[in-house]
Design a protein around this motif. Structure first.
Motif, PDB file in Angstrom:
ATOM      1  N   ALA A 183       0.680  -1.219  -0.162  1.00  0.00           N
ATOM      2  CA  ALA A 183       0.073  -0.016  -0.049  1.00  0.00           C
ATOM      3  C   ALA A 183       0.731   1.324   0.018  1.00  0.00           C
ATOM      4  O   ALA A 183       0.535   2.404  -0.714  1.00  0.00           O
ATOM      5  CB  ALA A 183      -0.887   0.056   1.220  1.00  0.00           C
ATOM      6  N   GLY A 184       1.813   1.135   0.806  1.00  0.00           N
ATOM      7  CA  GLY A 184       2.676   2.305   0.804  1.00  0.00           C
ATOM      8  C   GLY A 184       3.478   2.623  -0.477  1.00  0.00           C
ATOM      9  O   GLY A 184       3.839   3.785  -1.012  1.00  0.00           O
ATOM     10  N   ARG A 185       3.950   1.681  -1.147  1.00  0.00           N
ATOM     11  CA  ARG A 185       4.750   1.758  -2.334  1.00  0.00           C
ATOM     12  C   ARG A 185       3.786   1.999  -3.435  1.00  0.00           C
ATOM     13  O   ARG A 185       4.193   2.827  -4.259  1.00  0.00           O
ATOM     14  CB  ARG A 185       5.533   0.396  -2.943  1.00  0.00           C
ATOM     15  CG  ARG A 185       6.436   0.008  -1.828  1.00  0.00           C
ATOM     16  CD  ARG A 185       7.122  -1.367  -2.171  1.00  0.00           C
ATOM     17  NE  ARG A 185       7.925  -1.973  -1.380  1.00  0.00           N
ATOM     18  CZ  ARG A 185       8.143  -3.264  -1.143  1.00  0.00           C
ATOM     19  NH1 ARG A 185       7.698  -4.036  -1.873  1.00  0.00           N
ATOM     20  NH2 ARG A 185       9.343  -3.395  -0.331  1.00  0.00           N
ATOM     21  N   LEU A 186       2.681   1.699  -3.525  1.00  0.00           N
ATOM     22  CA  LEU A 186       1.568   2.012  -4.481  1.00  0.00           C
ATOM     23  C   LEU A 186       1.383   3.578  -4.214  1.00  0.00           C
ATOM     24  O   LEU A 186       1.182   4.356  -4.935  1.00  0.00           O
ATOM     25  CB  LEU A 186       0.413   1.142  -4.370  1.00  0.00           C
ATOM     26  CG  LEU A 186       0.578  -0.304  -4.937  1.00  0.00           C
ATOM     27  CD1 LEU A 186      -0.745  -1.120  -4.920  1.00  0.00           C
ATOM     28  CD2 LEU A 186       0.870  -0.249  -6.415  1.00  0.00           C
ATOM     29  N   GLU A 187       1.246   3.781  -3.180  1.00  0.00           N
ATOM     30  CA  GLU A 187       0.623   5.196  -2.620  1.00  0.00           C
ATOM     31  C   GLU A 187       1.908   6.259  -3.180  1.00  0.00           C
ATOM     32  O   GLU A 187       1.493   7.374  -3.761  1.00  0.00           O
ATOM     33  CB  GLU A 187       0.527   5.564  -1.238  1.00  0.00           C
ATOM     34  CG  GLU A 187       0.203   6.808  -0.936  1.00  0.00           C
ATOM     35  CD  GLU A 187      -0.169   7.205   0.535  1.00  0.00           C
ATOM     36  OE1 GLU A 187      -0.790   8.119   1.035  1.00  0.00           O
ATOM     37  OE2 GLU A 187      -0.132   6.078   1.457  1.00  0.00           O
ATOM     38  N   ARG A 188       3.156   5.736  -2.994  1.00  0.00           N
ATOM     39  CA  ARG A 188       4.209   6.595  -3.626  1.00  0.00           C
ATOM     40  C   ARG A 188       4.229   6.827  -5.232  1.00  0.00           C
ATOM     41  O   ARG A 188       4.576   7.628  -5.655  1.00  0.00           O
ATOM     42  CB  ARG A 188       5.598   6.020  -3.129  1.00  0.00           C
ATOM     43  CG  ARG A 188       5.872   6.413  -1.586  1.00  0.00           C
ATOM     44  CD  ARG A 188       7.354   6.042  -1.381  1.00  0.00           C
ATOM     45  NE  ARG A 188       7.378   4.618  -1.322  1.00  0.00           N
ATOM     46  CZ  ARG A 188       7.007   3.721  -0.203  1.00  0.00           C
ATOM     47  NH1 ARG A 188       6.548   4.066   0.817  1.00  0.00           N
ATOM     48  NH2 ARG A 188       7.393   2.648  -0.056  1.00  0.00           N
ATOM     49  N   GLY A 220       1.217   7.087  -6.681  1.00  0.00           N
ATOM     50  CA  GLY A 220      -0.080   7.752  -7.040  1.00  0.00           C
ATOM     51  C   GLY A 220      -1.440   6.862  -6.952  1.00  0.00           C
ATOM     52  O   GLY A 220      -2.151   7.227  -7.513  1.00  0.00           O
ATOM     53  N   VAL A 221      -1.361   5.634  -6.317  1.00  0.00           N
ATOM     54  CA  VAL A 221      -2.237   4.804  -6.359  1.00  0.00           C
ATOM     55  C   VAL A 221      -2.718   4.690  -4.973  1.00  0.00           C
ATOM     56  O   VAL A 221      -2.037   4.439  -3.775  1.00  0.00           O
ATOM     57  CB  VAL A 221      -1.764   3.361  -6.696  1.00  0.00           C
ATOM     58  CG1 VAL A 221      -2.982   2.450  -6.625  1.00  0.00           C
ATOM     59  CG2 VAL A 221      -1.162   3.297  -8.252  1.00  0.00           C
ATOM     60  N   ASP A 256      -4.518 -10.022   2.990  1.00  0.00           N
ATOM     61  CA  ASP A 256      -3.272  -9.483   2.227  1.00  0.00           C
ATOM     62  C   ASP A 256      -3.902  -8.686   0.990  1.00  0.00           C
ATOM     63  O   ASP A 256      -3.342  -8.195   0.000  1.00  0.00           O
ATOM     64  CB  ASP A 256      -2.630 -10.725   1.653  1.00  0.00           C
ATOM     65  CG  ASP A 256      -2.049 -11.405   2.818  1.00  0.00           C
ATOM     66  OD1 ASP A 256      -1.249 -11.111   3.529  1.00  0.00           O
ATOM     67  OD2 ASP A 256      -2.171 -12.643   2.419  1.00  0.00           O
ATOM     68  N   GLY A 257      -5.323  -8.400   1.037  1.00  0.00           N
ATOM     69  CA  GLY A 257      -5.911  -7.710   0.037  1.00  0.00           C
ATOM     70  C   GLY A 257      -6.055  -6.223   0.079  1.00  0.00           C
ATOM     71  O   GLY A 257      -6.104  -5.715   1.247  1.00  0.00           O
ATOM     72  N   LEU A 258      -6.006  -5.439  -1.119  1.00  0.00           N
ATOM     73  CA  LEU A 258      -6.248  -4.044  -1.289  1.00  0.00           C
ATOM     74  C   LEU A 258      -7.226  -3.808  -2.160  1.00  0.00           C
ATOM     75  O   LEU A 258      -7.392  -4.321  -3.351  1.00  0.00           O
ATOM     76  CB  LEU A 258      -4.760  -3.206  -1.437  1.00  0.00           C
ATOM     77  CG  LEU A 258      -3.723  -3.596  -0.658  1.00  0.00           C
ATOM     78  CD1 LEU A 258      -2.641  -2.881  -1.004  1.00  0.00           C
ATOM     79  CD2 LEU A 258      -4.181  -2.606   0.601  1.00  0.00           C
ATOM     80  N   VAL A 259      -8.173  -3.107  -2.029  1.00  0.00           N
ATOM     81  CA  VAL A 259      -9.175  -2.347  -3.105  1.00  0.00           C
ATOM     82  C   VAL A 259      -8.555  -0.982  -3.525  1.00  0.00           C
ATOM     83  O   VAL A 259      -8.125  -0.117  -2.775  1.00  0.00           O
ATOM     84  CB  VAL A 259     -10.412  -2.147  -2.241  1.00  0.00           C
ATOM     85  CG1 VAL A 259     -11.406  -1.531  -3.384  1.00  0.00           C
ATOM     86  CG2 VAL A 259     -11.095  -3.469  -1.733  1.00  0.00           C
ATOM     87  N   VAL A 260      -8.412  -0.998  -4.769  1.00  0.00           N
ATOM     88  CA  VAL A 260      -8.023   0.302  -5.619  1.00  0.00           C
ATOM     89  C   VAL A 260      -8.953   1.420  -5.529  1.00  0.00           C
ATOM     90  O   VAL A 260     -10.009   1.051  -6.024  1.00  0.00           O
ATOM     91  CB  VAL A 260      -7.347  -0.002  -6.840  1.00  0.00           C
ATOM     92  CG1 VAL A 260      -7.010   1.322  -7.697  1.00  0.00           C
ATOM     93  CG2 VAL A 260      -6.316  -1.012  -6.848  1.00  0.00           C
ATOM     94  N   GLU A 261      -8.826   2.580  -4.932  1.00  0.00           N
ATOM     95  CA  GLU A 261      -9.712   3.582  -5.010  1.00  0.00           C
ATOM     96  C   GLU A 261      -9.380   4.658  -5.951  1.00  0.00           C
ATOM     97  O   GLU A 261     -10.460   5.339  -6.599  1.00  0.00           O
ATOM     98  CB  GLU A 261      -9.605   4.354  -3.578  1.00  0.00           C
ATOM     99  CG  GLU A 261     -10.337   3.337  -2.487  1.00  0.00           C
ATOM    100  CD  GLU A 261     -10.475   3.830  -1.116  1.00  0.00           C
ATOM    101  OE1 GLU A 261      -9.661   4.842  -0.773  1.00  0.00           O
ATOM    102  OE2 GLU A 261     -11.399   3.580  -0.561  1.00  0.00           O
ATOM    103  N   SER A 262      -8.142   4.635  -6.344  1.00  0.00           N
ATOM    104  CA  SER A 262      -7.764   5.605  -7.471  1.00  0.00           C
ATOM    105  C   SER A 262      -6.410   5.188  -7.888  1.00  0.00           C
ATOM    106  O   SER A 262      -5.668   4.805  -7.254  1.00  0.00           O
ATOM    107  CB  SER A 262      -8.133   7.180  -7.371  1.00  0.00           C
ATOM    108  OG  SER A 262      -7.097   7.395  -6.295  1.00  0.00           O
TER     109      SER A 262
END
Length: 187
Positions: free
Chosen positions: A62-67, A69-70, A80-86
């Motif tokens: 989640a942290g890597r994706l946020e960096r 722009g996700v 272990d799951g993440l829902v993509v919001e943008s």
């Protein structure tokens, strides 16, 4: 607001549901509830990712994706799951590095409920496209035994691609019809 003159036809045609199902819901629940069901069924599913825990935890991912722009949020049930919001997760370095697979939350729960132990033995006999297989491989680790099979060679090719992208090398892949028993002898 009153319902349409032909509620079953409206639900079936306008909302693309089989007439028998629309009729069942109308009879059991009434028009308003049936309309909510067909709207729900036609809503697009969210993009859901499962962290490849051999490479990153859900929080690290989640942290890597946020960096990049996700924006994501944790799944409600899958650990272990993440829902993509943008954002565009599939064009990130995490995607290229095999740090996640696209896998809906319900599928993730199959692997979570199976919960094989580290070093365990697992047979995934309907393994393609490979999301659950990758999840099971991460759970048993390099010291475990994972036999993954499917009936059709094109499904096996898809399984191999998925496991290669997830950097899973420990799975033993077989072409096998599970209707004829296990692809191995007694263990």
């Amino acid at each position: 607001m009153p319902g349409p003159a032909d509620p079953m036809g409206y639900l079936s045609t306008t909302w693309s549901h089989p007439a028998w199902l629309a009729a069942r819901w109308l009879g059991r629940y009434g028009f308003d509830a049936a309309l909510e069901w067909v709207r729900f069924n036609n809503a697009p599913a969210p993009v859901t990712l499962r962290a490849n825990t051999r490479l990153a935890s859900r929080d690290e991912l989640a942290g890597r994706l946020e960096r990049e722009g996700v924006q994501t949020r944790p799944c409600a049930y899958a650990p272990d799951g993440l829902v993509v919001e943008s954002g565009r997760p599939f064009s990130t370095s995490s995607a290229l590095g095999g740090e996640f697979l696209a896998q809906d939350e319900a599928s993730q729960l199959v692997g979570a409920f199976a919960a094989p132990p580290l070093g365990g033995r697992v047979a995934d006999l309907c393994a393609a496209p490979g999301g659950k297989t990758a999840q099971l491989a991460a759970a048993v680790g390099e010291g475990g035994l994972l036999v993954a099979g499917d009936l059709r060679s094109r499904r096996i090719r898809l399984l191999r691609r998925t496991l290669r992208a997830a950097r899973i090398t420990s799975a033993h892949i077989v072409v096998h019809d599970a209707a004829h028993g296990a692809p191995f002898g007694p263990v």
